[in-house]
Every structure is written in C-alpha cells, then in structure tokens.
Design an enzyme around this catalytic site. Structure first.
Site, PDB file in Angstrom:
ATOM      1  NE  ARG A  49     -33.618 -44.830  17.902  1.00 16.94           N
ATOM      2  CZ  ARG A  49     -34.686 -45.230  17.251  1.00 16.94           C
ATOM      3  NH1 ARG A  49     -35.711 -45.710  17.909  1.00 16.94           N
ATOM      4  NH2 ARG A  49     -34.753 -45.149  15.937  1.00 16.94           N
ATOM      5  CE  LYS A  81     -21.863 -43.342  20.031  1.00 19.31           C
ATOM      6  NZ  LYS A  81     -23.048 -43.756  19.267  1.00 19.31           N
ATOM      7  CG  ASN A  82     -21.404 -42.912  15.578  1.00 15.76           C
ATOM      8  OD1 ASN A  82     -21.833 -43.482  16.585  1.00 15.76           O
ATOM      9  ND2 ASN A  82     -21.736 -41.672  15.268  1.00 15.76           N
ATOM     10  NE  ARG A  92     -26.067 -45.007  24.674  1.00 15.67           N
ATOM     11  CZ  ARG A  92     -27.254 -45.252  24.172  1.00 15.67           C
ATOM     12  NH1 ARG A  92     -28.309 -44.734  24.742  1.00 15.67           N
ATOM     13  NH2 ARG A  92     -27.401 -46.009  23.124  1.00 15.67           N
ATOM     14  CG  ASP A  99     -23.233 -37.367  16.594  1.00 19.51           C
ATOM     15  OD1 ASP A  99     -24.454 -37.246  16.791  1.00 19.51           O
ATOM     16  OD2 ASP A  99     -22.719 -38.410  16.157  1.00 19.51           O
ATOM     17  NE  ARG A 109     -31.305 -41.846  16.251  1.00 17.77           N
ATOM     18  CZ  ARG A 109     -30.142 -42.069  16.847  1.00 17.77           C
ATOM     19  NH1 ARG A 109     -30.083 -42.231  18.130  1.00 17.77           N
ATOM     20  NH2 ARG A 109     -29.036 -42.141  16.144  1.00 17.77           N
ATOM     21  N   PRO A 110     -37.044 -42.765  12.872  1.00 13.28           N
ATOM     22  CG  PRO A 110     -38.024 -41.705  11.036  1.00 13.28           C
ATOM     23  CD  PRO A 110     -37.281 -41.422  12.316  1.00 13.28           C
ATOM     24  CB  ILE A 111     -36.022 -48.046  10.882  1.00 12.19           C
ATOM     25  CG1 ILE A 111     -37.318 -48.724  11.320  1.00 12.19           C
ATOM     26  CG2 ILE A 111     -35.113 -47.793  12.066  1.00 12.19           C
ATOM     27  CD1 ILE A 111     -37.113 -50.181  11.644  1.00 12.19           C
ATOM     28  CB  CYS A 151     -34.178 -42.469  21.063  1.00 13.96           C
ATOM     29  SG  CYS A 151     -33.210 -41.408  20.028  1.00 13.96           S
TER      30      CYS A 151
HETATM   31  C1  UD1 Z   1     -25.873 -42.038  13.002  1.00 15.07           C
HETATM   32  C2  UD1 Z   1     -24.969 -41.908  14.195  1.00 15.07           C
HETATM   33  C3  UD1 Z   1     -25.360 -40.715  15.047  1.00 15.07           C
HETATM   34  C4  UD1 Z   1     -25.396 -39.451  14.187  1.00 15.07           C
HETATM   35  C5  UD1 Z   1     -26.268 -39.656  12.952  1.00 15.07           C
HETATM   36  C6  UD1 Z   1     -26.223 -38.479  11.990  1.00 15.07           C
HETATM   37  C7  UD1 Z   1     -24.350 -44.206  14.655  1.00 15.07           C
HETATM   38  C8  UD1 Z   1     -24.418 -45.370  15.586  1.00 15.07           C
HETATM   39  N1  UD1 Z   1     -25.065 -43.116  14.996  1.00 15.07           N
HETATM   40  O1  UD1 Z   1     -27.185 -42.272  13.492  1.00 15.07           O
HETATM   41  O2  UD1 Z   1     -24.385 -40.563  16.082  1.00 15.07           O
HETATM   42  O3  UD1 Z   1     -25.932 -38.399  14.965  1.00 15.07           O
HETATM   43  O4  UD1 Z   1     -25.818 -40.829  12.234  1.00 15.07           O
HETATM   44  O5  UD1 Z   1     -24.914 -38.201  11.628  1.00 15.07           O
HETATM   45  O6  UD1 Z   1     -23.642 -44.231  13.671  1.00 15.07           O
HETATM   46  N2  UD1 Z   1     -34.130 -41.078   9.158  1.00 15.07           N
HETATM   47  C9  UD1 Z   1     -35.378 -41.361   8.646  1.00 15.07           C
HETATM   48  N3  UD1 Z   1     -35.649 -42.639   8.264  1.00 15.07           N
HETATM   49  C10 UD1 Z   1     -34.732 -43.636   8.355  1.00 15.07           C
HETATM   50  C11 UD1 Z   1     -33.463 -43.346   8.869  1.00 15.07           C
HETATM   51  C12 UD1 Z   1     -33.184 -42.041   9.271  1.00 15.07           C
HETATM   52  O7  UD1 Z   1     -36.234 -40.484   8.556  1.00 15.07           O
HETATM   53  O8  UD1 Z   1     -35.044 -44.786   7.985  1.00 15.07           O
HETATM   54  C13 UD1 Z   1     -33.836 -39.707   9.601  1.00 15.07           C
HETATM   55  C14 UD1 Z   1     -33.560 -39.644  11.116  1.00 15.07           C
HETATM   56  O9  UD1 Z   1     -34.757 -39.533  11.846  1.00 15.07           O
HETATM   57  C15 UD1 Z   1     -32.708 -38.414  11.226  1.00 15.07           C
HETATM   58  C16 UD1 Z   1     -31.899 -38.441   9.932  1.00 15.07           C
HETATM   59  O10 UD1 Z   1     -32.607 -39.288   9.033  1.00 15.07           O
HETATM   60  O11 UD1 Z   1     -33.524 -37.266  11.236  1.00 15.07           O
HETATM   61  C17 UD1 Z   1     -30.482 -38.925  10.104  1.00 15.07           C
HETATM   62  O12 UD1 Z   1     -30.490 -40.236  10.609  1.00 15.07           O
HETATM   63  P1  UD1 Z   1     -29.335 -41.287  10.285  1.00 15.07           P
HETATM   64  O13 UD1 Z   1     -28.330 -40.668   9.373  1.00 15.07           O
HETATM   65  O14 UD1 Z   1     -29.973 -42.552   9.885  1.00 15.07           O
HETATM   66  O15 UD1 Z   1     -28.665 -41.450  11.721  1.00 15.07           O
HETATM   67  P2  UD1 Z   1     -28.341 -42.788  12.491  1.00 15.07           P
HETATM   68  O16 UD1 Z   1     -27.753 -43.792  11.560  1.00 15.07           O
HETATM   69  O17 UD1 Z   1     -29.494 -43.182  13.338  1.00 15.07           O
END
Ligand code: UD1
Length: 420
Positions: free
Chosen positions: A92, A22-23, A397, A305, A121-123, A116
C-alpha cells in the site's frame, strides 16, 4: 511460505547494528525518479518491501542496480507513469509514488489501494492536498488518474498529521511554482530524512520534522548520494527482545533521540537502560512491572508500529497494563495468537487490557501483519517450550534477516522452508 521455529527461554545477549529504516527508504526510493541523474542510496535494508519498490521503479523504466546495501537508481529511461496494479495491491505504501511521478511526468495512474490487515488506510488526505496544488484527480473503475500541467504552491492544512500525505505533498511540491506550506504536518523522523534527501537533490525544504513545513519550489533536481537513517522501530524491537528474555542487549548505529517514547516506557517498567550517542543498552534480569497506560499517537508520541511488540512484553509484566491504539483500527490481530500462548489480554474497540502472566508457553501461531509478526517472535523468545511462527513473509517486509540478528545474540530461532 516459511516459518520460524523458536525454542524459548534463552536470554538474548549481544549487540545488533540496526538496519536502515524501511519507512525512510521507501519514499526516498520513490523520490529518485524525480531526476534523470543517478541517485545512490546507501544503508538500504534488504527487505521484501524494498524488493517490491525496486520492481515498481523498474516497471516505470528506471535502471536499478543493487550491491549489498547500496541501491543506485538511474531514472533517465523513465517511460511510464503508471504503477503496476499487482504491486500497488501488495504494498500500500506504493501510494508514495503518486507525488514523485506527478513531479516527473505531470501525469500519474495508480490503482486505488484497498483495505489492509491493520485497517482501512484511506488516502483522502493525500488527494485533497494534491488538489490544492492544482492536480486534477479523477477516480474511476478503481483507478486514480492524476494530471497536473502545472503544480502551484499552496497553503495546505492536514486534518490529521498523516505520514504518507505529508510525504506526498513534499514530493509533489518540490518543483512547484511558488511556495507550499504544510501545517499540522507529520513530525516523524522519516519525514525529516526524506527532506534531507530531497534537499541533497537541490530541493528547498525547511521545517521537516516539525509541524509546519515550508517548501520553496525549485526548477530542477539533480542526482545525489545519500545514507538512509537507522530504523527506530527495528531498534526498539531488539531492545524489547533483550528485556523480555532477561538478557543484555545493545542496539548500535541508532538515533536514541528518535526512540524517547519507547525508552521512557521501558524505563517506567523498571528496565535498566543506558542511552549513548548512537546506542541504547538494556539489561532485564528482573520481571518488569506493568505500565498504567500506553496510547499510540503520531510522533513524538508512542509509535503504533511498536504497540504490538511492546504488548508481548506487557503480557509477561507484573501487573495490569492498558493500551489504547489510536492510529489504526485493526491493529490487535496479534492478540488472539498471544492468548494461544497463554497471555491474558482482553480487547474492546481501541483498548486492550493486558493482565501480565508469569510465563507464556510455546504454541503454533500465525503472523498476520508485519509488526504483529514481530510481537509473536518476541513472545516465542521468552515462552516455555517451542513456538512456531508461521507466515514469516510478513516479518521479512520490515526486518532484515531477523533470525540471523537474534541467533547471533544467542536466540534459538531458525527459519524453515525456502527463503524469499
Ligand atoms: C506510515 C508508516 C507506518 C506507520 C504509520 C503511522 C510508512 C511506509 N508507513 O504509514 O509504518 O504505522 O505511518 O506512524 O511510512 N489517514 C486517513 N486519510 C489519509 C491518510 C491517512 O484517514 O489520507 C489515516 C490512516 O487511516 C491512519 C492514520 O491516518 O488511521 C495514520 O496514517 P498515516 O500517518 O498516513 O500512515 P501511513 O503513511 O500509511
């Protein structure tokens, strides 16, 4: 709405050929819009998140055809640069479209993703990196308006190795002018898979899967045919199903090298494992022993995960285990439900203390997110009596027809109510 009804205490024995990841497939599908040519994606799992991604692609104007596990995307008709707000809220990970749309259209409009179930999950890391590439980002009224007349390569250091941010940088910079380097990049195998896909479209990416990635901008991408890597999280879940029921389970078509942290933890607990070139076999006749300490970490550490599915196994292990969740702040939502089934688990902040009990008992429990839902199914498989897991939509999902995979291996599990 549907639910799983499970009669526990049946050993799971057999072989499961593991679905595509999926990822990996979600960013790959997003990336297909970066060319006008056709992209044929094989080994595409049949999941709710893939359905939603296909809807996003169609909403942008792409022609998408699905035949079994093959999805063909033709992006020549792409006519929109805005991701539908409803889909953005439902999934998301649609944030991954940001880099891809910018590369293709130079403009992108996405609604700001809210919180969520597993955490905020900030960006911020995505946006900071895109700004470094010359993208103008305005955040107004819950939307992000992004514009980049020219994307220019840059050196980007990520404060945290975010998977999504690393992917968005790769997508935004493949056709940038000049070279982009990403340091402290996420090293998850799905990042390497996305890079292999992009390189098959004509991109020049080196180092994906390591902590420094180099992306040399190319003029144009072309169509391709690509096979998605196997899902290491699904594979680990089914291995745990074998271990927790004292069964005999082989997961096939996997890349065992990607599953080392989980296999090491299972081996530590005393589970006999046989690791082949593309399979892992587990037999679990005896009660496994507790682990001292598991902490979730970015790859190659223990995957967040698999934290909740693994906790179901720890709940019935011999002794006390400690788990620390370092990636998402709200990823213990399965704990109350496991406690309803007789588990002895205490949570304080990031830490969970799990005192293994001899046996769980069946109960009605509710999935509140994808992996936590899988954890409840695993608990139901080994529990005494009947377990009902409500809200299977979450499980759909990420797991393709989980009930069929498990039934074929002897589990007594059935889906009740309508399928999706
Ligand atoms: C992806 C995976 C998810 C997995 C996660 C960590 C997909 C679709 N999802 O999610 O299944 O659990 O990696 O292995 O691939 N963070 C920030 N700012 C940002 C981005 C992230 O603070 O701009 C923080 C998040 O809140 C979290 C951490 O970084 O605490 C990890 O997030 P991230 O590695 O970005 O996970 P995803 O890409 O959302």
């Amino acid at each position: 709405m549907s639910r799983f009804e499970i009669t526990g205490k049946t050993p799971i024995r057999g072989e499961i050929s593991v679905q595509g990841a999926k990822n990996a497939v979600l960013p790959i599908l997003a990336a297909t819009i970066m060319t006008e040519d056709a992209c044929v994606i094989e080994n595409c799992p049949d999941l709710r998140d893939v359905d939603k991604t296909v809807l996003v692609l169609k909403g942008l104007g792409c022609d998408v055809r699905r035949s079994g596990h093959t999805v063909t995307v033709l992006g020549d008709g792409l006519c929109d640069c805005e991701v539908c707000e409803t889909l953005m809220r439902q999934m998301r990970s649609s944030i991954i479209f940001l880099g891809a749309i910018l590369t293709r259209c130079k403009n992108a409009v996405l609604s700001m993703p809210g919180g969520c179930p597993i955490g905020q999950r900030p960006i911020d890391l995505h946006l900071k990196a895109l700004r470094r590439l010359g993208v103008d980002v305005r955040e107004e009224h819950g939307f992000m308006y992004c514009r980049a007349d020219k994307i220019t390569g840059a050196d980007i250091h990520l404060d945290f190795p975010s998977v999504g941010a690393t992917e968005n940088i790769m997508l935004a910079s493949v056709t940038a002018e000049g070279v982009t380097t990403v340091s402290n990049a996420a090293r998850e195998p799905e990042i390497a898979d996305l890079a292999r896909f992009l390189n098959s479209m004509g991109a020049r990416i080196e180092g994906a899967g390591e902590s420094v990635i180099r992306i040399e901008g190319v003029k144009k991408l072309h169509g391709t045919r690509y096979r998605v890597m196997p899902d290491r999280i699904v594979a680990a879940t089914y291995l745990i199903a074998g271990a927790i029921t004292g069964g005999d389970m082989t997961v096939c078509d996997v890349e065992p090298g990607n599953m080392k942290a989980v296999c090491d933890a299972l081996a530590f607990m005393g589970a006999p494992l046989k690791v082949g070139n593309d399979s892992v076999h587990i037999s679990g006749r005896n009660r496994l022993k507790a682990v001292d300490f598991i902490r979730t970490m970015p790859y190659p550490g223990f995957p967040t995960d698999i934290q909740s599915p693994f906790m179901s196994l720890l709940a019935v292990a011999d002794g006390t285990s400690i788990v620390v969740e370092n990636i998402f702040e709200n990823r213990y939502r399965h704990v109350d439900e496991l406690v309803r089934m007789g588990a002895d688990i205490k949570v304080s902040g990031k830490t969970a203390v799990i005192k293994g009990v001899k046996e769980l008992y069946g109960a009605t429990v509710r999935a509140r997110e994808l992996r936590g839902g899988a954890a409840l199914v695993l608990a139901g498989l080994c529990a005494d009596g009947e377990t009902t897991v409500e809200n299977t939509e979450y499980i759909d999902r990420g797991y393709e027809r989980m009930e069929d995979c498990l039934s074929l291996c002897g589990a007594r599990i059935r889906r009740v109510d309508q399928r999706r």
